[in-house]
Design an enzyme around this catalytic site. Sequence first.
Site, PDB file in Angstrom:
ATOM      1  N   HIS A 168     -14.348  48.504  -7.012  1.00 52.74           N
ATOM      2  CA  HIS A 168     -14.440  47.516  -5.939  1.00 52.74           C
ATOM      3  C   HIS A 168     -13.037  47.186  -5.474  1.00 52.74           C
ATOM      4  O   HIS A 168     -12.174  46.875  -6.271  1.00 52.74           O
ATOM      5  CB  HIS A 168     -15.108  46.228  -6.444  1.00 52.74           C
ATOM      6  N   SER A 194     -22.973  52.785  -0.700  1.00 50.83           N
ATOM      7  CA  SER A 194     -23.527  53.610  -1.764  1.00 50.83           C
ATOM      8  C   SER A 194     -24.594  54.512  -1.177  1.00 50.83           C
ATOM      9  O   SER A 194     -25.112  54.278  -0.085  1.00 50.83           O
ATOM     10  CB  SER A 194     -24.123  52.730  -2.847  1.00 50.83           C
ATOM     11  N   CYS A 241     -14.132  50.014  -1.092  1.00 42.68           N
ATOM     12  CA  CYS A 241     -14.121  49.351   0.208  1.00 42.68           C
ATOM     13  C   CYS A 241     -12.677  49.193   0.660  1.00 42.68           C
ATOM     14  O   CYS A 241     -11.815  48.861  -0.145  1.00 42.68           O
ATOM     15  CB  CYS A 241     -14.753  47.963   0.107  1.00 42.68           C
ATOM     16  N   ASP A 286      -9.580  69.470 -20.910  1.00 42.37           N
ATOM     17  CA  ASP A 286      -9.614  68.053 -21.280  1.00 42.37           C
ATOM     18  C   ASP A 286      -8.245  67.534 -21.684  1.00 42.37           C
ATOM     19  O   ASP A 286      -7.943  66.361 -21.510  1.00 42.37           O
ATOM     20  CB  ASP A 286     -10.606  67.826 -22.427  1.00 42.37           C
ATOM     21  N   ASP A 318     -10.840  59.104 -22.385  1.00 43.65           N
ATOM     22  CA  ASP A 318      -9.602  58.753 -23.080  1.00 43.65           C
ATOM     23  C   ASP A 318      -9.404  57.256 -23.185  1.00 43.65           C
ATOM     24  O   ASP A 318      -8.992  56.751 -24.200  1.00 43.65           O
ATOM     25  CB  ASP A 318      -8.415  59.397 -22.354  1.00 43.65           C
ATOM     26  N   GLU A 376     -15.087  63.749 -22.520  1.00 43.44           N
ATOM     27  CA  GLU A 376     -14.069  63.145 -23.381  1.00 43.44           C
ATOM     28  C   GLU A 376     -13.434  61.997 -22.625  1.00 43.44           C
ATOM     29  O   GLU A 376     -12.645  62.214 -21.704  1.00 43.44           O
ATOM     30  CB  GLU A 376     -12.982  64.175 -23.707  1.00 43.44           C
ATOM     31  N   SER A 407     -17.200  50.722   1.914  1.00 42.19           N
ATOM     32  CA  SER A 407     -17.744  52.009   1.486  1.00 42.19           C
ATOM     33  C   SER A 407     -19.151  51.772   0.974  1.00 42.19           C
ATOM     34  O   SER A 407     -19.373  50.882   0.166  1.00 42.19           O
ATOM     35  CB  SER A 407     -16.906  52.585   0.345  1.00 42.19           C
ATOM     36  N   ILE A 449      -6.610  66.116 -18.724  1.00 40.57           N
ATOM     37  CA  ILE A 449      -7.322  65.115 -17.938  1.00 40.57           C
ATOM     38  C   ILE A 449      -7.237  63.786 -18.676  1.00 40.57           C
ATOM     39  O   ILE A 449      -7.533  63.723 -19.869  1.00 40.57           O
ATOM     40  CB  ILE A 449      -8.802  65.472 -17.747  1.00 40.57           C
TER      41      ILE A 449
END
Lengths: 385, 620
Positions: free
Chosen positions: A158, A228, A200, A73, A114, A112, A226, A76
């Site tokens: 998006h 779903s 997309c 973590d 951030d 976690e 793109s 990241i």
Amino acid sequence: MPNIIAVVCASYGLAQSVCDGEDLPARAERFFRSDHTNNWAVLVCTSRFWFNYRHVANTLSVYRSVKRLGIPDSHIVLMLADDMACNHRNPKPATVFSHKNMELNVYGDDVEVDYRGYEVTVENFLRVLTGRLPPSTPRSKRLLSDDHSNILIYLTGHGGNGFLKFQDSEEISNVELADAFEQMWQKRRYNELLFIIDTCQGASMYERFYSPNLMALASSQVGEDSLSHQPDLAIGVHLMDRYTFYLLEFLEDIHPASQANMNDLFKVCPKSQCVSTPGHRTDLFQRDPGSVLITDFFGSVRKVEITMETINLTVPGIPLERFGGEPHTETALAYVDQLPVAQIIHQKPKQKDWHPPDGFILGLWTLILLVFFRTYGIKHLKHIF
Amino acid sequence: MFQDRMGLLSDPNRRRALTNLLTRLNTPICVLCYLAGVAWFMGLAFEPFTLRTYMSENAMGSTMVEERFPAGERALVTAREFGAHKRKSGAMPVDWLVKTMQSRGLEVYTQSFSRRLPFPDENKERYMVRGTNVYGILRAPRAPRTEALVLSAPCSPDNSNNQAVGLLLGLAQYFRSQIYWAKDIIFLVNEHDLIGMQAWLEAYHHTNITGMDWAPLHGRGGSIQAALSLELSSDVVTSLDLVLEGLNGQLPNLDLANLFYTFCQKQDILCTIQEKLQRSDWDSVSGYSQAVQTMALMVLKQASGRPWGDHGLFLRYHIESATIRGINSFRQYKTDTTTVGRLLEGMFRKLNNLLERLHQSYFFYLLPSLSRFVSIGYYMPAFGFLAVILLLRALDLWVQLGALPSVTEDGVGVTDQSSSPSLVSILTPVVISHLTGAALYTLPVLSQELAVQHFPVSETEAVVLTAIAIYTAGLALPHNTHRFMLAEGTEQGWRVLKLVAVLYLAVLLSCTALINFSLGFILALTLVPVAAFVTPHVPKVLSAVVMVLLAPGCTLLYCVFAFQELQEAPVSLIDGWMLFLSVISQGMLDHALYGSLVYPLLALFIYPCWLILWNILFWK
């Protein structure tokens, strides 16, 4: 090369003792295939609101895989709007599911985040990438990478042709992103960078990259959407996007010792499954994608090779061949001039290419002239010339 | 060559040519425009010219939720209990309702209200109305109390709508056990249908528009995002009818209708609008006529300006609402209460997902069927054509007025000294017409006492007959107003008056059409020909008859007959006349009780305008 790893060669049986001589440099070659010594991940979900559940689920799935493969973590940077798990409309509070029938809870109990809520902004994202954060920023919110870090950047939300929408109020353009990566390169903040985007028209976001050592993947080409993947009828929203769903399936098969390489990653979600055409860009990347392991970016793998024999790592043959045969110069590295004043002041005006006049302009002028002569008669020509 | 330099309109020759063209072609163009307007309107229902409805709101999304409402039978049992208690107490069983709602875990409050109508309402047989509303609030388990949704069922005095209240209580119990509500849900049972609803809404929003007497509300739920009103009178239904038209012809956002239609398709329930089925054969004559009938019914309902369901009063507060009415007719496939409950559950779950009020879809539209719509951009030109006729006439009159002084100079008559008519001679008909309109607006209600004393009629009949009497008395005005005229009317005089009348009518109809297209269009259909052709020189008797036949009063009569015809319940002349009288009384009551604007508009503006044109016909 910092040698924190001890290298000792060992012989494994009679068959190998014959070719010890060639095997050792080859194994050393394989050992030093990649230059990186640490891994970072920046995972960003740029949407908020209940109907964008799937973007949060996307990001959390990649987070889950990355954590499972070894990146801690502390390495990241997770940016989420984080209003799904505790949303009033969530029939299963404190969970975010990626598979329908609630098979897999990607929120878990040790996530976690951030940057959460309204902290996910373009400015914060760019500051994280470039490192220009105020001194008071805690370490968990910083990307403390160095010039031997491999960074994975995952964006979802998006998007459109050349931009990505951040939380309904602002956008980041592909030019800004490319410039941010160039800043990172010049400040030596990464060794190699893998950029994945699931929106997309995602391919437009990596069109403008110009810094070295960048590899990019997108879920759809310019002009495509793109899609779903599947809705869950109990929760009432779409749970994941197709590209990340199949990416997650692919990553579930990867374990820290896996030798799968980038070419396998490019094959994830073909058009038959994704409906959109995923794209990738490798021209800025120095190595051959076939030799790049998935775990180079998605995991934090400590490589250990045990050998009983010594191997000379400073032999000039091994490192120099990778850079096309040029010898290393020992000049000191310096940063590029941030504000090249001399260049700005004495800039010569750029030669503008002459374009022939547009057809429309021509037509318009012809019309004006015709009307003029029709109204006033051709004999007025002498007043003009 | 010098002339060539001048502009098109400033050159007198060219201008004369243009105006001659205008004068010559005026009548043909007017006729053409009228026919074009009517044809455009009829063409709106033709399916290739309409658009398929679609869900515009992103937050409501395309995914469906799984509805799990199980308790349809228990709802029917509750409905029977409610019916029994209602019969026993004679009015709304307030205590039983409060107790039942509390046992289902809602916060229950009551509100009492009272109202004296201006004159007795013979349709619903009430004059002094006193009642109680009961409502229970289901608080969202985790959300702040900033937004609310409303589900309401009316409590009718006779044996109808019991099942609606039963289903409402059943849904309340089911909703209470779910944790995914982000908005408070208010379950409202209102007494005396629209009057109770008006009292509740006024108290909820702290407004007092209509002078009603109500107790303030003790419990509130935040700003209401959407409301559904339920009318269910039988245990099983064969179809569900959606009612959209509200007060003053206001319509809810089309997304609400789209939501209803989507769930109807999902639950496989037959859904109708205007109680007419949808047909798929649009290219056949009967299919097209079905669509035209549906659209015409919607136009008539919208033009009447009255709320056609309990939902109609919410629209004034910008709350999107609709009424769902269960219909039990002779059909083989029947839908039980559980399925209706599931449809409502699905709709409420979708509305729960909303982040803002419904605003993405259209607010002005016409529906030839539940899956096709015509938006304002497509239907407005029909009215535009009719309004253009008035403008062309005005232009023609302006041209004639400009040409007239040259004619009178050459004329022999010297008596006419002033070239322009005096302001008084123009204003007099206008003022007198408006005074008659004001009389038509105020006198019927004020003089009902007087009328009841002198004639053997009830108060309602007195009011309606006084209105008709004043309306007919207006026809005699031209013979009397001439006594007030100082000089004889001139040729110019009637032209100026007609110009004023035509422009006034154009402005009036345009403003009406912007707010309530149907009302504006129907009035334009009959008034525009009248305004266009009337002059003192047309044959008097024939035009007088035509004018009376196209007057606002007769337009209302035709609308009543057309409405009955379209609903497939045609009436005889006598019944139609009685219906017409009741429509007038309902219009006046709607205005007094809920603030409907149709009656004041007709009495104070349209009728005086027609009177001015009547004056022009009899100009001397």
